[in-house]
Design a protein around this motif. Structure first.
Motif, PDB file in Angstrom:
ATOM      1  N   ASP A 226       0.845  -1.194   0.000  1.00  0.00           N
ATOM      2  CA  ASP A 226       0.000   0.000   0.000  1.00  0.00           C
ATOM      3  C   ASP A 226       0.877   1.240   0.000  1.00  0.00           C
ATOM      4  O   ASP A 226       1.178   1.812   1.043  1.00  0.00           O
TER       5      ASP A 226
ATOM      6  N   ARG B 131      -3.672  10.881   0.937  1.00  0.00           N
ATOM      7  CA  ARG B 131      -4.671   9.838   0.723  1.00  0.00           C
ATOM      8  C   ARG B 131      -4.975   9.072   2.009  1.00  0.00           C
ATOM      9  O   ARG B 131      -4.209   9.093   2.960  1.00  0.00           O
ATOM     10  N   THR B 132      -6.115   8.414   2.025  1.00  0.00           N
ATOM     11  CA  THR B 132      -6.497   7.549   3.141  1.00  0.00           C
ATOM     12  C   THR B 132      -6.108   6.128   2.754  1.00  0.00           C
ATOM     13  O   THR B 132      -6.746   5.516   1.894  1.00  0.00           O
TER      14      THR B 132
ATOM     15  N   GLY C 192      -5.807   2.374   2.278  1.00  0.00           N
ATOM     16  CA  GLY C 192      -6.790   1.314   2.375  1.00  0.00           C
ATOM     17  C   GLY C 192      -8.150   1.670   1.793  1.00  0.00           C
ATOM     18  O   GLY C 192      -8.950   0.786   1.518  1.00  0.00           O
ATOM     19  N   HIS C 193      -8.437   2.945   1.603  1.00  0.00           N
ATOM     20  CA  HIS C 193      -9.724   3.358   1.032  1.00  0.00           C
ATOM     21  C   HIS C 193      -9.719   3.077  -0.468  1.00  0.00           C
ATOM     22  O   HIS C 193      -8.746   3.407  -1.160  1.00  0.00           O
ATOM     23  N   PRO C 194     -10.793   2.482  -1.013  1.00  0.00           N
ATOM     24  CA  PRO C 194     -10.781   2.105  -2.434  1.00  0.00           C
ATOM     25  C   PRO C 194     -10.643   3.288  -3.402  1.00  0.00           C
ATOM     26  O   PRO C 194     -10.137   3.116  -4.503  1.00  0.00           O
ATOM     27  N   ASP C 195     -11.052   4.453  -3.001  1.00  0.00           N
ATOM     28  CA  ASP C 195     -10.921   5.618  -3.873  1.00  0.00           C
ATOM     29  C   ASP C 195      -9.662   6.428  -3.587  1.00  0.00           C
ATOM     30  O   ASP C 195      -9.498   7.541  -4.104  1.00  0.00           O
ATOM     31  N   HIS C 196      -8.791   5.867  -2.761  1.00  0.00           N
ATOM     32  CA  HIS C 196      -7.512   6.503  -2.440  1.00  0.00           C
ATOM     33  C   HIS C 196      -6.365   5.526  -2.689  1.00  0.00           C
ATOM     34  O   HIS C 196      -5.316   5.644  -2.061  1.00  0.00           O
ATOM     35  N   SER C 197      -6.541   4.587  -3.597  1.00  0.00           N
ATOM     36  CA  SER C 197      -5.511   3.574  -3.822  1.00  0.00           C
ATOM     37  C   SER C 197      -4.208   4.242  -4.252  1.00  0.00           C
ATOM     38  O   SER C 197      -4.198   5.276  -4.906  1.00  0.00           O
TER      39      SER C 197
ATOM     40  N   GLU D 173      -8.714  -2.413  -2.556  1.00  0.00           N
ATOM     41  CA  GLU D 173      -8.479  -2.392  -1.107  1.00  0.00           C
ATOM     42  C   GLU D 173      -9.810  -2.217  -0.391  1.00  0.00           C
ATOM     43  O   GLU D 173     -10.841  -2.008  -0.986  1.00  0.00           O
ATOM     44  N   TRP D 174      -9.751  -2.232   0.907  1.00  0.00           N
ATOM     45  CA  TRP D 174     -10.833  -1.871   1.845  1.00  0.00           C
ATOM     46  C   TRP D 174     -11.506  -3.056   2.391  1.00  0.00           C
ATOM     47  O   TRP D 174     -11.862  -4.037   1.894  1.00  0.00           O
TER      48      TRP D 174
END
Length: 150
Positions: free
Chosen positions: A6, A134-135, A137-142, A149-150
């Motif tokens: 990640d 980015r966050t 693990g968040h799917p929209d922050h890969s 992810e997530w």
């Protein structure tokens, strides 16, 4: 399922020994080149718009003649149609001079700096900014394209 770390891919990770200031300086150099790319695009717009206007003058000259104003048609044709935009230059020559004198040397210098100072890795400043914002693990922050992810 494929495993991934990640974080940014290898080509967007800072090589060992590259300092924060170097990454910041290369980011600034890259930003300046990107601004130059935009300026170059505007120059091409100027080139195409001016050329289009010059071609439209053919129609204006024809219509002035048809409307019974041959003196104005002659004046437009001799004074404006085909005129240099700066002494001795049509727009294509301005574009060529810009590319030869400024754009290509700047682009080549930026590429050399990235190659020598960062092992050829582009956009390190942006990649590190993405990582910081980015966050994880968040799917929209890969971190990388295609990561689930997530």
């Amino acid at each position: 399922m494929s495993e991934h770390q990640d974080g940014p891919d290898r080509r967007h990770r800072r090589p060992d020994g590259v300092s924060d200031k170097t990454v910041e300086a290369l980011g600034s150099l890259s930003k300046a080149l990107e601004t130059t790319e935009r300026a170059r695009g505007h120059l091409y717009s100027f080139h195409q718009l001016t050329g289009g206007a010059d071609l439209e003058l053919d129609r204006a000259v024809r219509l002035l003649r048809e409307a019974g104003h041959p003196e104005w048609a002659d004046k437009v044709q001799s004074e404006i149609l085909g005129r240099n935009v700066i002494p001795g230059h049509w727009t294509f020559q301005v574009v060529e001079a810009y590319d030869d004198t400024y754009y290509r040397p700047f682009r080549d210098l930026e590429r050399s700096a990235v190659d020598e100072l960062a092992g050829g890795r582009d956009h390190l400043y942006e990649a590190e900014m993405k990582e910081a914002r980015r966050t994880a693990g968040h799917p929209d922050h890969s971190a990388v394209p295609g990561a689930t992810e997530w």
